[in-house]
Design an enzyme around this catalytic site. Structure first.
Site, PDB file in Angstrom:
ATOM      1  N   TYR A  55       0.784  -1.214   0.124  1.00  0.00           N
ATOM      2  CA  TYR A  55       0.007  -0.091   0.092  1.00  0.00           C
ATOM      3  C   TYR A  55       0.715   1.305  -0.066  1.00  0.00           C
ATOM      4  CZ  TYR A  55      -3.332  -3.400   1.915  1.00  0.00           C
ATOM      5  OH  TYR A  55      -4.353  -4.617   1.857  1.00  0.00           O
ATOM      6  N   HIS A 114       1.160 -11.811   2.296  1.00  0.00           N
ATOM      7  CA  HIS A 114       0.110 -11.231   1.636  1.00  0.00           C
ATOM      8  C   HIS A 114      -0.673 -11.954   0.738  1.00  0.00           C
ATOM      9  CE1 HIS A 114      -1.284  -6.740   0.448  1.00  0.00           C
ATOM     10  NE2 HIS A 114      -2.223  -7.487   0.425  1.00  0.00           N
TER      11      HIS A 114
HETATM   12  N1  NAP Z   1      -5.095  -9.152   2.148  1.00  0.00           N
HETATM   13  C1  NAP Z   1      -5.579  -8.484   0.989  1.00  0.00           C
HETATM   14  O1  NAP Z   1      -5.281  -8.879  -0.252  1.00  0.00           O
HETATM   15  C2  NAP Z   1      -6.348  -7.505   0.993  1.00  0.00           C
HETATM   16  C3  NAP Z   1      -7.264  -7.130  -0.152  1.00  0.00           C
HETATM   17  C4  NAP Z   1      -8.283  -6.108  -0.253  1.00  0.00           C
HETATM   18  C5  NAP Z   1      -8.088  -5.212   1.335  1.00  0.00           C
HETATM   19  N2  NAP Z   1      -7.538  -5.650   2.155  1.00  0.00           N
HETATM   20  C6  NAP Z   1      -7.585  -4.877   3.380  1.00  0.00           C
HETATM   21  O2  NAP Z   1      -8.831  -4.871   3.669  1.00  0.00           O
HETATM   22  C7  NAP Z   1      -9.238  -3.364   4.203  1.00  0.00           C
HETATM   23  C8  NAP Z   1     -10.907  -3.044   3.660  1.00  0.00           C
HETATM   24  O3  NAP Z   1     -11.028  -3.528   2.370  1.00  0.00           O
HETATM   25  P1  NAP Z   1     -11.169  -2.591   1.066  1.00  0.00           P
HETATM   26  O4  NAP Z   1     -10.565  -1.362   1.127  1.00  0.00           O
HETATM   27  O5  NAP Z   1     -10.889  -3.494  -0.172  1.00  0.00           O
HETATM   28  O6  NAP Z   1     -12.745  -2.483   0.856  1.00  0.00           O
HETATM   29  P2  NAP Z   1     -13.997  -1.956   1.973  1.00  0.00           P
HETATM   30  O7  NAP Z   1     -13.701  -1.672   3.127  1.00  0.00           O
HETATM   31  O8  NAP Z   1     -14.827  -3.041   1.599  1.00  0.00           O
HETATM   32  O9  NAP Z   1     -14.572  -0.804   1.332  1.00  0.00           O
HETATM   33  C9  NAP Z   1     -13.995   0.452   1.196  1.00  0.00           C
HETATM   34  C10 NAP Z   1     -14.682   1.311   0.005  1.00  0.00           C
HETATM   35  O10 NAP Z   1     -16.282   1.631   0.558  1.00  0.00           O
HETATM   36  C11 NAP Z   1     -16.350   2.746   0.970  1.00  0.00           C
HETATM   37  N3  NAP Z   1     -16.863   3.127   2.301  1.00  0.00           N
HETATM   38  C12 NAP Z   1     -16.339   2.914   3.332  1.00  0.00           C
HETATM   39  N4  NAP Z   1     -17.151   3.061   4.440  1.00  0.00           N
HETATM   40  C13 NAP Z   1     -18.445   3.334   3.951  1.00  0.00           C
HETATM   41  C14 NAP Z   1     -19.828   3.678   4.361  1.00  0.00           C
HETATM   42  N5  NAP Z   1     -19.824   3.689   5.581  1.00  0.00           N
HETATM   43  N6  NAP Z   1     -20.618   4.052   3.334  1.00  0.00           N
HETATM   44  C15 NAP Z   1     -20.426   3.955   2.029  1.00  0.00           C
HETATM   45  N7  NAP Z   1     -19.336   3.593   1.581  1.00  0.00           N
HETATM   46  C16 NAP Z   1     -18.076   3.258   2.445  1.00  0.00           C
HETATM   47  C17 NAP Z   1     -14.924   3.643   1.006  1.00  0.00           C
HETATM   48  O11 NAP Z   1     -14.983   4.768   0.448  1.00  0.00           O
HETATM   49  P3  NAP Z   1     -14.237   6.139   1.238  1.00  0.00           P
HETATM   50  O12 NAP Z   1     -12.940   5.796   1.654  1.00  0.00           O
HETATM   51  O13 NAP Z   1     -14.603   7.300   0.392  1.00  0.00           O
HETATM   52  O14 NAP Z   1     -15.275   6.151   2.512  1.00  0.00           O
HETATM   53  C18 NAP Z   1     -14.060   2.677  -0.036  1.00  0.00           C
HETATM   54  O15 NAP Z   1     -14.564   3.087  -1.424  1.00  0.00           O
HETATM   55  C19 NAP Z   1      -8.333  -2.818   2.967  1.00  0.00           C
HETATM   56  O16 NAP Z   1      -8.234  -1.209   3.124  1.00  0.00           O
HETATM   57  C20 NAP Z   1      -7.091  -3.356   3.511  1.00  0.00           C
HETATM   58  O17 NAP Z   1      -6.373  -2.913   4.652  1.00  0.00           O
HETATM   59  C21 NAP Z   1      -6.598  -6.633   1.978  1.00  0.00           C
END
Ligand code: NAP
Length: 278
Positions: A55, A114
């Site tokens: 990241y 990862h």
């Molecule tokens: N290990 C892996 O391969 C892997 C892969 C993906 C993710 N991850 C980890 O998991 C974390 C979370 O997953 P993610 O970032 O993929 O997606 P997520 O948490 O499922 O969704 C994030 C998205 O939803 C929006 N959002 C957040 N809160 C909201 C709400 N209350 N209402 C409406 N929209 C909302 C965010 O926009 P805004 O920021 O504008 O609010 C962003 O566009 C990542 O940040 C990372 O740390 C790990």
């Protein structure tokens, strides 16, 4: 929540406590976006941050902790060994040290591979190096991410300490009962990434109906579902209001709507899915 590493004789080693809820910081790429979001999250009561070498914001996570002037022990930091760096024993150790330096911390709470190293021959030496980092005290716990049941099963052949978590995509639209069971059978907790399916599903009309009946927001339903299923849950937001909204989901009682939430399942993968790779 308690996490530990299962050993071959079935005993537990390196027991640690992890806050079951945290902030994900994937795609926080604008300058200071990650630092500002982590500060907002700490202010809102978050005590767990999920970052990764990939990241490119470990430095900002470290800066936020220093800026907030919090005790290191009061915040749990998860970071991850980049897939492209998971190519051998020495490389893994070097990259762990690099993450420690970027985070400006004496230790990492949870260090994850990862994704399964692309070359299967690299999986054992990478994990042995993760175990070395654990034994040195540089990391308090080690785990994997995006490992499927077959990857976990193969680890039994070479792991002295099995992973304490498996971080995979998990949400109401992707409930993965078999992978969750395989993770728990390995002695690990499931860590739910993309609990909002990367935002793709926040506007699902079926979710909106459930949220209306529960008098909460759609995002809160999805987050609390992951949490109530026993998963470590790490929604991402860079929006200060949503950062507060998301942690407030922990106070929402979704039990009356479990059947309707379970029915949202559609095997929807919002990101990548290395769990099925050979
Ligand atoms: N290990 C892996 O391969 C892997 C892969 C993906 C993710 N991850 C980890 O998991 C974390 C979370 O997953 P993610 O970032 O993929 O997606 P997520 O948490 O499922 O969704 C994030 C998205 O939803 C929006 N959002 C957040 N809160 C909201 C709400 N209350 N209402 C409406 N929209 C909302 C965010 O926009 P805004 O920021 O504008 O609010 C962003 O566009 C990542 O940040 C990372 O740390 C790990």
């Amino acid at each position: 929540m308690r996490i530990s590493h299962q050993t071959a004789d079935g005993s537990e080693a390196f027991v640690h406590e992890v806050p079951q809820f945290g902030l994900g910081v994937f795609l926080m790429t604008a300058e200071d976006e990650c630092k500002t979001s982590v500060l907002a999250a700490l202010e809102a009561g978050y005590s767990h941050i999920d970052t990764a070498s990939m990241y490119n914001n470990e430095r900002e996570v470290g800066q936020a902790l220093k800026h907030a002037n919090v005790e290191r022990e009061s915040v749990f930091i998860t970071t991850k060994l980049r897939r492209g760096h998971a190519i051998g024993y020495e490389d893994t150790i070097e990259h762990c040290k690099e993450s420690l330096a970027l985070l400006d911390s004496e230790y990492i709470d949870l260090y994850l591979v990862h994704a399964p190293p692309v070359d299967p021959e690299h999986r054992a030496p990478v994990w042995k190096a993760m175990e070395y980092c654990l034994e040195q005290g540089w990391v308090k716990a080690i785990g994997v991410s995006n490992y499927g049941a077959a990857h976990l099963e193969a680890m039994k052949e070479y792991a002295t300490y099995m992973p304490c978590v498996n971080q995979v995509e998990y949400n109401p639209w992707l409930q993965r009962p078999h992978l969750k069971q395989a993770t728990e059978d390995a002695g690990a907790r499931l860590m739910a990434y993309s609990p909002l399916a990367r935002g793709d599903k926040v506007d699902d009309p079926r979710l909106a109906e459930i949220a209306t009946r529960l008098n909460c927001t759609p995002a809160q339903v999805a987050i609390k579902f992951c949490y109530d299923q026993g998963c470590i849950t790490i929604p991402k937001s860079s929006n200060p209001k949503r950062i507060i909204e998301n942690i407030a989901s922990l106070n929402v009682d979704i039990s009356s709507e479990m059947e309707a939430i379970m029915a949202l399942e559609e095997n929807y993968v919002s990101g990548w899915d290395p769990t099925t790779e050979l």
